[in-house]
Design a protein around this motif. Structure first.
Motif, PDB file in Angstrom:
ATOM      1  N   MET B  79     -22.656  -9.020  -1.321  1.00  0.00           N
ATOM      2  CA  MET B  79     -22.696 -10.192  -2.196  1.00  0.00           C
ATOM      3  C   MET B  79     -23.833 -11.123  -1.752  1.00  0.00           C
ATOM      4  O   MET B  79     -24.487 -11.750  -2.577  1.00  0.00           O
ATOM      5  CB  MET B  79     -21.373 -10.968  -2.127  1.00  0.00           C
ATOM      6  N   LYS B  80     -24.046 -11.197  -0.440  1.00  0.00           N
ATOM      7  CA  LYS B  80     -25.108 -12.041   0.093  1.00  0.00           C
ATOM      8  C   LYS B  80     -26.476 -11.517  -0.355  1.00  0.00           C
ATOM      9  O   LYS B  80     -27.388 -12.289  -0.623  1.00  0.00           O
ATOM     10  CB  LYS B  80     -25.028 -12.012   1.619  1.00  0.00           C
ATOM     11  N   ALA B  82     -27.053  -9.609  -3.031  1.00  0.00           N
ATOM     12  CA  ALA B  82     -27.176  -9.425  -4.476  1.00  0.00           C
ATOM     13  C   ALA B  82     -28.185 -10.400  -5.092  1.00  0.00           C
ATOM     14  O   ALA B  82     -29.034 -10.010  -5.890  1.00  0.00           O
ATOM     15  CB  ALA B  82     -25.806  -9.591  -5.129  1.00  0.00           C
ATOM     16  N   GLU B  83     -28.085 -11.670  -4.679  1.00  0.00           N
ATOM     17  CA  GLU B  83     -28.967 -12.663  -5.280  1.00  0.00           C
ATOM     18  C   GLU B  83     -30.420 -12.448  -4.869  1.00  0.00           C
ATOM     19  O   GLU B  83     -31.329 -12.721  -5.638  1.00  0.00           O
ATOM     20  CB  GLU B  83     -28.507 -14.060  -4.869  1.00  0.00           C
ATOM     21  N   TYR B 116     -14.525  -6.533   0.358  1.00  0.00           N
ATOM     22  CA  TYR B 116     -14.622  -7.842  -0.278  1.00  0.00           C
ATOM     23  C   TYR B 116     -16.059  -8.320  -0.363  1.00  0.00           C
ATOM     24  O   TYR B 116     -16.407  -9.114  -1.203  1.00  0.00           O
ATOM     25  CB  TYR B 116     -13.794  -8.869   0.522  1.00  0.00           C
ATOM     26  N   HIS B 117     -16.923  -7.819   0.537  1.00  0.00           N
ATOM     27  CA  HIS B 117     -18.270  -8.364   0.673  1.00  0.00           C
ATOM     28  C   HIS B 117     -19.298  -7.554  -0.110  1.00  0.00           C
ATOM     29  O   HIS B 117     -20.467  -7.869  -0.085  1.00  0.00           O
ATOM     30  CB  HIS B 117     -18.666  -8.363   2.139  1.00  0.00           C
ATOM     31  N   LYS B 120     -19.940  -4.385  -6.428  1.00  0.00           N
ATOM     32  CA  LYS B 120     -19.444  -3.091  -6.902  1.00  0.00           C
ATOM     33  C   LYS B 120     -20.377  -2.525  -7.967  1.00  0.00           C
ATOM     34  O   LYS B 120     -20.020  -2.402  -9.128  1.00  0.00           O
ATOM     35  CB  LYS B 120     -18.015  -3.232  -7.459  1.00  0.00           C
ATOM     36  N   ARG B 124     -24.420  -4.746 -11.921  1.00  0.00           N
ATOM     37  CA  ARG B 124     -23.795  -6.007 -12.289  1.00  0.00           C
ATOM     38  C   ARG B 124     -24.799  -7.151 -12.261  1.00  0.00           C
ATOM     39  O   ARG B 124     -24.525  -8.221 -12.800  1.00  0.00           O
ATOM     40  CB  ARG B 124     -22.642  -6.341 -11.330  1.00  0.00           C
ATOM     41  N   VAL B 125     -25.908  -6.957 -11.561  1.00  0.00           N
ATOM     42  CA  VAL B 125     -26.897  -8.051 -11.476  1.00  0.00           C
ATOM     43  C   VAL B 125     -28.259  -7.685 -12.056  1.00  0.00           C
ATOM     44  O   VAL B 125     -28.977  -8.567 -12.503  1.00  0.00           O
ATOM     45  CB  VAL B 125     -27.057  -8.564 -10.025  1.00  0.00           C
TER      46      VAL B 125
END
Lengths: 177, 188
Positions: B79-80, B82-83, B116-117, B120, B124-125
């Motif tokens: 998640m970190k 992804a951006e 959680y991190h 998926k 998605r991005v």
């Protein structure tokens, strides 16, 4: 028969005896601030009953000429959900001085609990305590830089708690599968 | 290029369409951005190295997204991260392509339930053109995915949108199971 088995169970391996000897020195200095010795053959341990003494115990363990626990091999976090507690387990060793090793457990309240930081005693504890905080949410009093270390700083919740529910979105990105 | 091997006379004049020349140039020099996120990156590096030698396809990694036209998302996208992946993607000039390499970036892989991190699926991005399955995929599989990108480039042209190109590519698709069966029969 029962007695025989009990006796067999009480025979400690040599490594555990080393740990027991180290524990006895700590017990002799701090008395009831530390719990009974647990002769776990994998990793013998004791618990710090009075968490406010933890830094003193740590300094004593590191500096006493008979102990010289100069190496923190690991610091892990634990969630004792049933007892409403969080805790840490520190694996300590003595490199270049003694063959003994021992684990120390320190616990605190599950919600808003805090444990004194030993980052000033073993520098290894600095990042490990940050990780324990990141995953479980206990704070470490006196830590020089207590921020999340793995999760993003604006993450919600503490992922390794047993009742953790992952957040639905992070910055507008869906998180669950 | 079969044409170049042929004995061309008449002052080396060839007649073709602009689309063909442009696409040939683009698909023969796909420059991926040089970044890897997990163990898939090791396979990607192995593919770049001498044994598999991606440079024979004109593919070699660039250090800047601004010089790249292909993003190989090789590994677990947290998640970190992804951006940051989105930022890098936005810094790439168009036309740009995305190859999602391995189970993690395809759909979260082994982290799909308890991770959680982990994002998926990188789709998605950012939009993904080719998915390469595997955990991690072998260099052959990655090369297969890169050749799919090349096929996609070949389908494009002036006035043809990416969607149309993908549609054309889908029409040309072959059932993998049939090919596998065919090879098995031939080698049995």
């Amino acid at each position: 028969m029962d007695n025989g088995m009990e006796e067999a169970g009480n025979i400690m391996p040599a490594a555990v005896l080393e740990s027991k000897a180290a524990y006895d020195i700590i017990r002799g200095r701090f008395g009831d601030a530390v719990s009974e010795f647990d002769a776990n053959p994998t990793m013998p341990f004791f618990e710090v009953a009075d968490a406010s003494k933890w830094v003193d115990i740590a300094l004593f363990m590191r500096d006493d000429a008979r102990l010289k626990f100069n190496y923190m091999a690991c610091l892990s976090g634990v969630d004792y959900m049933e007892q409403e507690q969080l805790g840490i387990v520190c694996n300590l060793e003595s490199i270049g001085h003694y063959p003994h090793r021992i684990a120390v457990k320190v616990k605190c309240r599950r919600e808003g609990g805090s444990i004194p930081s030993v980052a000033c005693v073993w520098h290894t504890a600095n990042w490990h305590e940050r990780e324990a905080y990141d995953m479980y949410g206990m704070t470490f009093e006196g830590h020089p830089d207590l921020r999340r270390i793995l999760c993003p700083e604006d993450w919600t919740g503490f992922p390794l708690r047993k009742d953790y529910q992952v957040q639905e979105t992070y910055h507008g990105i869906k998180v669950p599968y | 290029m079969g044409l170049l091997d042929a004995n061309i006379s008449n002052r080396n004049v060839l007649v073709t369409s602009v689309d063909n020349v442009m696409n040939w140039a683009r698909l023969s020099s796909l420059w991926p951005m040089g970044f890897g996120l997990a163990c898939c990156a090791i396979e990607m590096m192995a593919t770049n190295a001498s044994n598999y030698d991606l440079e024979r396809f004109g593919i070699f990694p660039r250090s800047s997204p601004r010089q790249s036209d292909l993003m190989i998302v090789a590994g677990t996208v947290t998640m970190k991260m992804a951006e940051k992946v989105v930022t890098l993607y936005e810094q790439m000039p168009e036309p740009r392509y995305v190859l999602s390499m391995g189970s993690c970036s395809n759909c979260g892989g082994p982290y799909w339930n308890h991770g959680y991190h982990v994002l998926k699926g990188v789709d998605r991005v950012i939009p993904v053109d080719v998915y390469v399955p595997g955990c991690p995929p072998r260099p052959e599989a990655l090369i297969g995915g890169l050749m799919k990108i090349q096929e996609l480039v070949r389908m494009e042209g002036l006035g043809i949108s990416r969607q149309d190109a993908l549609k054309k590519l889908a029409e040309k698709s072959v059932d993998a199971q049939q090919v596998i069966d065919q090879v098995r029969r031939a080698t049995a």
